[in-house]
Scaffold this motif. Structure first.
Motif, PDB file in Angstrom:
ATOM      1  N   TYR A 245       0.853  -1.191   0.000  1.00 24.75           N
ATOM      2  CA  TYR A 245       0.000   0.000   0.000  1.00 24.75           C
ATOM      3  C   TYR A 245       0.884   1.234   0.000  1.00 24.75           C
ATOM      4  CZ  TYR A 245      -4.120  -2.753   1.392  1.00 24.75           C
ATOM      5  OH  TYR A 245      -5.157  -3.642   1.429  1.00 24.75           O
TER       6      TYR A 245
ATOM      7  N   ALA B 131       1.946  -4.866   3.287  1.00 24.95           N
ATOM      8  CA  ALA B 131       0.900  -5.585   4.036  1.00 24.95           C
ATOM      9  C   ALA B 131       1.049  -7.095   3.849  1.00 24.95           C
ATOM     10  CB  ALA B 131      -0.474  -5.117   3.577  1.00 24.95           C
TER      11      ALA B 131
ATOM     12  N   HIS C 211      -9.364 -12.999  16.147  1.00 21.04           N
ATOM     13  CA  HIS C 211      -8.394 -12.595  17.172  1.00 21.04           C
ATOM     14  C   HIS C 211      -8.463 -13.520  18.373  1.00 21.04           C
ATOM     15  CE1 HIS C 211      -8.165  -8.428  15.419  1.00 21.04           C
ATOM     16  NE2 HIS C 211      -6.916  -8.685  15.723  1.00 21.04           N
TER      17      HIS C 211
ATOM     18  N   SER D 237      -2.556  -7.394  15.204  1.00 22.00           N
ATOM     19  CA  SER D 237      -3.223  -6.356  14.431  1.00 22.00           C
ATOM     20  C   SER D 237      -2.224  -5.764  13.427  1.00 22.00           C
ATOM     21  CB  SER D 237      -3.734  -5.276  15.390  1.00 22.00           C
ATOM     22  OG  SER D 237      -4.425  -4.304  14.666  1.00 22.00           O
ATOM     23  N   GLY D 238      -2.643  -5.626  12.188  1.00 18.99           N
ATOM     24  CA  GLY D 238      -1.764  -5.071  11.159  1.00 18.99           C
ATOM     25  C   GLY D 238      -0.867  -6.101  10.498  1.00 18.99           C
ATOM     26  N   SER D 239      -1.004  -7.382  10.843  1.00 19.07           N
ATOM     27  CA  SER D 239      -0.120  -8.412  10.279  1.00 19.07           C
ATOM     28  C   SER D 239      -0.510  -8.790   8.850  1.00 19.07           C
ATOM     29  CB  SER D 239      -0.093  -9.651  11.171  1.00 19.07           C
ATOM     30  OG  SER D 239      -1.395 -10.176  11.346  1.00 19.07           O
TER      31      SER D 239
ATOM     32  N   LYS E  71      -3.879  -9.927   7.879  1.00 21.80           N
ATOM     33  CA  LYS E  71      -4.930 -10.952   7.803  1.00 21.80           C
ATOM     34  C   LYS E  71      -6.055 -10.546   6.847  1.00 21.80           C
ATOM     35  CE  LYS E  71      -5.762 -10.682  12.224  1.00 21.80           C
ATOM     36  NZ  LYS E  71      -4.799  -9.608  12.593  1.00 21.80           N
TER      37      LYS E  71
HETATM   38  N1  ATP Z   1      -6.230   0.655   2.226  1.00 24.24           N
HETATM   39  C1  ATP Z   1      -5.043   0.708   2.864  1.00 24.24           C
HETATM   40  N2  ATP Z   1      -4.180   1.699   2.636  1.00 24.24           N
HETATM   41  C2  ATP Z   1      -2.974   1.745   3.260  1.00 24.24           C
HETATM   42  N3  ATP Z   1      -2.546   0.833   4.159  1.00 24.24           N
HETATM   43  C3  ATP Z   1      -3.381  -0.176   4.439  1.00 24.24           C
HETATM   44  C4  ATP Z   1      -4.679  -0.308   3.820  1.00 24.24           C
HETATM   45  N4  ATP Z   1      -5.274  -1.435   4.300  1.00 24.24           N
HETATM   46  C5  ATP Z   1      -4.403  -1.967   5.170  1.00 24.24           C
HETATM   47  N5  ATP Z   1      -3.278  -1.232   5.258  1.00 24.24           N
HETATM   48  C6  ATP Z   1      -2.093  -1.536   6.086  1.00 24.24           C
HETATM   49  O1  ATP Z   1      -1.658  -2.853   5.766  1.00 24.24           O
HETATM   50  C7  ATP Z   1      -1.269  -3.547   6.941  1.00 24.24           C
HETATM   51  C8  ATP Z   1      -2.115  -4.812   7.080  1.00 24.24           C
HETATM   52  O2  ATP Z   1      -3.462  -4.451   7.337  1.00 24.24           O
HETATM   53  P1  ATP Z   1      -4.628  -5.524   7.566  1.00 24.24           P
HETATM   54  O3  ATP Z   1      -5.893  -4.758   7.637  1.00 24.24           O
HETATM   55  O4  ATP Z   1      -4.514  -6.577   6.560  1.00 24.24           O
HETATM   56  O5  ATP Z   1      -4.230  -6.108   8.997  1.00 24.24           O
HETATM   57  P2  ATP Z   1      -5.037  -7.130   9.932  1.00 24.24           P
HETATM   58  O6  ATP Z   1      -4.086  -8.219  10.265  1.00 24.24           O
HETATM   59  O7  ATP Z   1      -6.326  -7.492   9.316  1.00 24.24           O
HETATM   60  O8  ATP Z   1      -5.270  -6.240  11.228  1.00 24.24           O
HETATM   61  P3  ATP Z   1      -6.491  -6.231  12.281  1.00 24.24           P
HETATM   62  O9  ATP Z   1      -6.252  -7.423  13.158  1.00 24.24           O
HETATM   63  O10 ATP Z   1      -6.282  -4.947  13.026  1.00 24.24           O
HETATM   64  O11 ATP Z   1      -7.777  -6.295  11.518  1.00 24.24           O
HETATM   65  C9  ATP Z   1      -1.428  -2.564   8.084  1.00 24.24           C
HETATM   66  O12 ATP Z   1      -0.178  -1.963   8.336  1.00 24.24           O
HETATM   67  C10 ATP Z   1      -2.423  -1.569   7.553  1.00 24.24           C
HETATM   68  O13 ATP Z   1      -2.238  -0.316   8.144  1.00 24.24           O
END
Ligand code: ATP
Ligand code: MG
Length: 259
Positions: free
Chosen positions: A22, A31, A209, A51-53, A55
């Motif tokens: 991203y 991501a 989670h 969070s942020g990994s 998923k």
């Molecule tokens: N549309 C976007 N634009 C920019 N960065 C993004 C976007 N979507 C996700 N990210 C970034 O990509 C990374 C992964 O995000 P993702 O939403 O896949 O994490 P997650 O594991 O689902 O987290 P959570 O458990 O908080 O839902 C994070 O650093 C997030 O900030």
């Protein structure tokens, strides 16, 4: 040793060297940083990680909701990363089901109408026997004429699961399906997801989670910093907690580690 390859024979979904970046320049976020993973047909797999990994990103790219930056994401034999918008729309309509944290039911429609909506939109006629099986499995028989506002959160999510399964998609993706539910309704929903796999032969990939929720799955895949970081077969809540603790150790002791 590559532990991310499931020993189960047929893959419903596969990722190969999958990346998603991203933003640009200093604001770039990797991501997904090269994901290789197989999800077997007829199994219930949970994806966990901090969070942020990555998923949700992984799930969105696998489901053709979001474009990959590089690599391949196969649904059956179709690499979704090569499809144009029209083909992606058809793929999402005909081959994939979704369950979200917020149930996303249409408020003016009854439970039955909500369940049948995907078929309606596809111009397909309902398989009444399959509808009845889903309604019985999900315990919705007494609730079919109710509108979402007349249903509990757990019942609404069960309607959303029936809706996701009605067109017999090759895979159902569920992102935090129990995130808005109390623990009892959450446990009910998880039991129904597991029954859909064990008794109805469906394939479900769920982000959660909650280690107790993940333990309903046949397998847990751990994600950290956009990479596969662990794989647990027949998970117990304890095994999942241990796996997540190991991830945290890794993050705090060697932040620059390369997979
Ligand atoms: N549309 C976007 N634009 C920019 N960065 C993004 C976007 N979507 C996700 N990210 C970034 O990509 C990374 C992964 O995000 P993702 O939403 O896949 O994490 P997650 O594991 O689902 O987290 P959570 O458990 O908080 O839902 C994070 O650093 C997030 O900030
Ligand atoms: Mg997420």
């Amino acid at each position: 040793m590559d532990t991310s390859l499931d020993p189960h024979p047929r893959s419903a979904v596969r990722a190969r060297a999958l990346t998603k970046v991203y933003g640009t320049g200093a604001a770039q976020v990797h991501a997904l940083a090269g994901v290789d993973v197989d999800f077997s047909a007829g199994r219930f797999t949970a994806i966990m990680g901090p969070s942020g990994s990555g998923k949700s990103t992984l799930m969105h790219v696998l489901a053709g909701l979001d474009a990959a930056t590089s690599g391949a994401a196969y649904l059956g034999e179709t690499d979704v990363t090569t499809l144009n918008d029209d083909a992606l729309t058809r793929l999402r309509r005909d081959r994939v089901g979704f369950v979200f944290q917020s149930f996303n039911l249409l408020p003016m429609f009854t439970a039955e109408q909500n369940i049948l909506l995907p078929l309606e939109l596809a111009g397909a006629s309902p398989d009444r026997a399959w509808f009845d099986t889903l309604v019985a499995t999900l315990g919705l028989g007494e609730r079919l004429s109710h509108r979402p506002s007349e249903l509990s959160g757990g019942q609404q999510q069960r309607v959303a699961i029936a809706r996701a399964l009605i067109a017999k998609p090759e895979v159902v993706f569920a992102d935090e399906p129990t995130g808005n539910l109390d623990s009892r309704s959450g446990a009910e929903v998880l039991s129904f997801l597991r029954r859909s796999v064990r008794e109805l032969g469906r394939t479900i990939i769920m982000v959660t989670h909650d280690p107790a929720a993940a333990a309903y799955a046949d397998r847990v895949v751990l994600l950290a910093d956009g990479r596969i970081a662990g794989d647990i077969q027949d998970p117990t809540p304890e095994a999942v907690l241990t796996g997540l603790d190991a991830l945290r150790q890794l993050e705090t002791t060697s932040p620059a580690v390369e997979a």
